[in-house]
Write a protein that holds these residues in place. Structure first.
Motif, PDB file in Angstrom:
ATOM      1  N   UNK A   1      -9.529   6.640 -36.025  1.00 16.46           N
ATOM      2  CA  UNK A   1      -8.209   7.130 -36.051  1.00 16.46           C
ATOM      3  C   UNK A   1      -7.886   7.831 -34.846  1.00 16.46           C
ATOM      4  N   UNK A   2      -6.494   7.969 -34.301  1.00 19.02           N
ATOM      5  CA  UNK A   2      -6.132   8.799 -33.281  1.00 19.02           C
ATOM      6  C   UNK A   2      -6.329  10.139 -33.625  1.00 19.02           C
TER       7      UNK A   2
ATOM      8  N   UNK B   1     -14.017  16.913 -33.960  1.00 12.34           N
ATOM      9  CA  UNK B   1     -15.412  16.134 -34.026  1.00 12.34           C
ATOM     10  C   UNK B   1     -15.021  14.787 -34.423  1.00 12.34           C
ATOM     11  N   UNK B   2     -16.109  13.767 -33.836  1.00 11.90           N
ATOM     12  CA  UNK B   2     -15.861  12.303 -34.355  1.00 11.90           C
ATOM     13  C   UNK B   2     -17.081  11.873 -33.883  1.00 11.90           C
ATOM     14  N   UNK B   3     -17.663  10.795 -34.609  1.00 11.91           N
ATOM     15  CA  UNK B   3     -18.543   9.788 -34.357  1.00 11.91           C
ATOM     16  C   UNK B   3     -17.941   8.615 -33.579  1.00 11.91           C
ATOM     17  N   UNK B   4     -18.679   8.254 -32.307  1.00 12.11           N
ATOM     18  CA  UNK B   4     -17.952   7.125 -31.636  1.00 12.11           C
ATOM     19  C   UNK B   4     -18.899   5.811 -32.026  1.00 12.11           C
TER      20      UNK B   4
ATOM     21  N   UNK C   1     -18.967  -1.237 -35.302  1.00 11.79           N
ATOM     22  CA  UNK C   1     -18.979  -0.490 -36.200  1.00 11.79           C
ATOM     23  C   UNK C   1     -20.158   0.630 -36.264  1.00 11.79           C
ATOM     24  N   UNK C   2     -21.283   0.203 -35.087  1.00  7.18           N
ATOM     25  CA  UNK C   2     -22.460   0.915 -35.427  1.00  7.18           C
ATOM     26  C   UNK C   2     -22.157   2.279 -34.342  1.00  7.18           C
ATOM     27  N   UNK C   3     -23.012   3.420 -34.849  1.00  6.79           N
ATOM     28  CA  UNK C   3     -22.573   4.754 -34.253  1.00  6.79           C
ATOM     29  C   UNK C   3     -23.339   4.511 -32.912  1.00  6.79           C
ATOM     30  N   UNK C   4     -22.739   5.299 -31.748  1.00 10.23           N
ATOM     31  CA  UNK C   4     -23.233   5.413 -30.430  1.00 10.23           C
ATOM     32  C   UNK C   4     -23.582   6.782 -30.143  1.00 10.23           C
ATOM     33  N   UNK C   5     -22.599   7.685 -30.517  1.00  7.52           N
ATOM     34  CA  UNK C   5     -22.926   9.070 -30.317  1.00  7.52           C
ATOM     35  C   UNK C   5     -21.871   9.844 -30.740  1.00  7.52           C
ATOM     36  N   UNK C   6     -22.075  11.194 -30.753  1.00 11.34           N
ATOM     37  CA  UNK C   6     -20.962  12.020 -31.588  1.00 11.34           C
ATOM     38  C   UNK C   6     -20.666  13.212 -30.722  1.00 11.34           C
TER      39      UNK C   6
ATOM     40  N   UNK D   1     -15.871  13.385 -25.541  1.00 12.69           N
ATOM     41  CA  UNK D   1     -16.789  14.157 -24.561  1.00 12.69           C
ATOM     42  C   UNK D   1     -17.849  14.095 -25.548  1.00 12.69           C
ATOM     43  N   UNK D   2     -19.023  13.437 -25.191  1.00 10.25           N
ATOM     44  CA  UNK D   2     -20.333  13.238 -25.674  1.00 10.25           C
ATOM     45  C   UNK D   2     -21.402  13.761 -25.052  1.00 10.25           C
ATOM     46  N   UNK D   3     -22.708  13.259 -25.232  1.00  9.35           N
ATOM     47  CA  UNK D   3     -23.993  13.749 -24.518  1.00  9.35           C
ATOM     48  C   UNK D   3     -23.842  12.937 -23.344  1.00  9.35           C
ATOM     49  N   UNK D   4     -24.316  13.878 -22.256  1.00 13.04           N
ATOM     50  CA  UNK D   4     -24.288  13.329 -20.974  1.00 13.04           C
ATOM     51  C   UNK D   4     -25.343  12.209 -20.496  1.00 13.04           C
ATOM     52  N   UNK D   5     -26.046  11.355 -21.182  1.00 11.35           N
ATOM     53  CA  UNK D   5     -27.060  10.605 -20.813  1.00 11.35           C
ATOM     54  C   UNK D   5     -26.594   9.347 -20.299  1.00 11.35           C
TER      55      UNK D   5
END
Length: 448
Positions: free
Chosen positions: A51-52, A60-63, A68-73, A94-98
């Motif tokens: 959702x927007x 906070x969100x899960x990407x 539909x598989x999780x990539x990051x949060x 804004x997620x982890x910087x890898x």
């Protein structure tokens, strides 16, 4: 108004793709940001986040990817139009910087309907939407690329509109004078012309004074932005490499008593009062003893041809010998080195005496380099101008100068004023060709 057609600053209908890019620098980091801008932001948010998020609230969100598989949060930030950097709907993830994680997240956004942004495309859209003028947009890249704190401050002044405001003040005065001149042309009574001639001359002098102030600050800022290339030139064993090491504050060049040790150009960047100086050590100028030295001297000549300033190094107690070998049109500073060996030595008029070994005379040398470059550390604000800005300002100055000679021919006077205003309009983007915009924004980094 809902449903109304959106127009950009040129009055053209807005119909753009949604763009996405990694907005943080390449490599590993604690945080990485993917930026999305355009009309499909809500659809992409639904696919990647579910959702927007609420406007201007970090959530906070899960990407997730397209399956539909999780990539990051991490955090999601939504900026609705027109209250965003680009003036369009903008979503920042804004997620982890890898690198792997960020590329996967970017891929999910592309799968959801975005396309990969071109270099500078976010800032170009900000310009087209009227969020920034062209001088401010260029200041974004200058702030990112700033090589010193002073350059960063100057870029920030341009980004916040100081440079554009200075240009606008000149343009406003020009418009006033043009309006009065056009009115006089429409009502050409003899007594009105006499009054207008005196008034126009005074107004034009005031405008030229304002423009000269902007030009001085812009030239200073141009030095701050691009820096100077200072080439050390001299015979072998006069201490060029030792002088480079002393200026750099570390042992960067090999120093030996053997003449001709330096064979290739060695560069080191230093900052003097915030001005970046690239000091280039070169092979000594003399009749080459072998093929390798000949190649080194050839490279010295190439460096001299590209130099902004030549530091001609001589040995204390000798006469200058390099004048015929140096380009006549390049500013130079003559310095006599090794004065520690001749305590009673006094440099000739216009030259300096230094010791690379002890550091004597180095402060005076740095000030002489700044003076020869035209740098004046007055403490006043400078504008981090680009070459195109200087060219436009010079053109405007020439047209105003021509106008001062046309006070008896009002049609020509009015035309010179118009041309001066058009030149200034190129700086802020009021009059700018599309191909110039392409050149400017293509030099930006992707994601900005």
């Amino acid at each position: 108004m809902p449903g109304a057609e959106r127009l950009d600053r040129d009055g053209a209908p807005v119909s753009r793709d949604t763009i996405a890019a990694v907005a943080t620098a390449p490599g590993r980091g604690g945080i990485g940001v993917v930026r999305i801008s355009g009309p499909r932001v809500e659809v992409i948010a639904a696919n990647v986040l579910g959702a927007l998020p609420p406007a201007r609230e970090a959530r906070f969100a899960r990407f997730r990817d397209r399956h539909g598989e999780p990539l990051d949060e991490g955090l999601a930030l939504y900026f609705p139009a027109p209250h965003s950097y680009t003036g369009e709907p903008v979503l920042e993830l804004q997620g982890h910087g890898g690198p792997v994680v960020l590329q996967a997240l970017l891929g999910a956004c592309l799968d959801a309907g975005a396309r990969l942004a071109e270099p500078g495309e976010f800032t170009r859209r900000a310009f087209l939407e009227g969020k920034l003028d062209l001088a401010q947009a260029e200041a974004v890249a200058d702030l990112i690329d700033a090589a010193s704190r002073e350059a960063a401050r100057a870029a920030l002044r341009s980004l916040t509109g100081e440079f554009s405001a200075a240009i606008s003040r000149v343009v406003e005065r020009l418009i006033e004078l043009r309006t009065l001149t056009e009115a006089m042309l429409d009502f050409p009574e003899e007594e009105l012309e006499t009054v207008h001639r005196a008034d126009a001359a005074a107004r034009l002098a005031s405008i030229r004074g304002l423009l000269d102030e902007v030009l001085v600050k812009s030239r200073q800022g141009s030095l701050l932005r691009s820096g100077l290339q200072v080439v050390l030139a001299g015979r072998p064993n006069v201490g060029k490499s030792s002088l480079l090491n002393r200026l750099a504050g570390e042992e960067r060049a090999i120093v030996t008593p053997i003449a001709g040790t330096t064979r290739d150009a060695l560069r080191e960047t230093i900052h003097v009062e915030g001005l970046p100086l690239t000091i280039v050590d070169t092979a000594g100028l003399r009749e080459a003893a072998d093929m390798i030295e000949a190649l080194g001297i050839e490279r010295t000549q190439r460096e001299l041809a590209r130099a902004d300033l030549v530091l001609q190094v001589e040995e204390a107690g000798t006469l200058p010998t390099l004048a015929p070998d140096l380009p006549a049109d390049i500013a130079r500073v003559v310095v006599f080195n090794k004065v520690d060996l001749l305590p009673d030595f006094r440099a000739p008029a216009g030259a300096l005496a230094v010791s690379a070994k002890t550091g004597a005379g180095l402060d005076a040398l740095k000030q002489a380099l700044l003076a020869a470059a035209g740098w004046s550390s007055t403490g006043e604000s400078v504008f981090l101008a680009r070459e195109r800005h200087l060219r436009a300002l010079d053109r405007a100055r020439r047209h105003l100068s021509a106008a001062s000679g046309e006070l008896a021919r009002w049609e020509l006077f009015a035309e010179e004023l118009r041309l001066a205003q058009a030149a200034l309009g190129e700086i802020t983007g009021e009059f700018t060709a599309d191909d110039l915009l392409g050149q400017i924004f293509s030099r930006f980094c992707i994601g900005k």
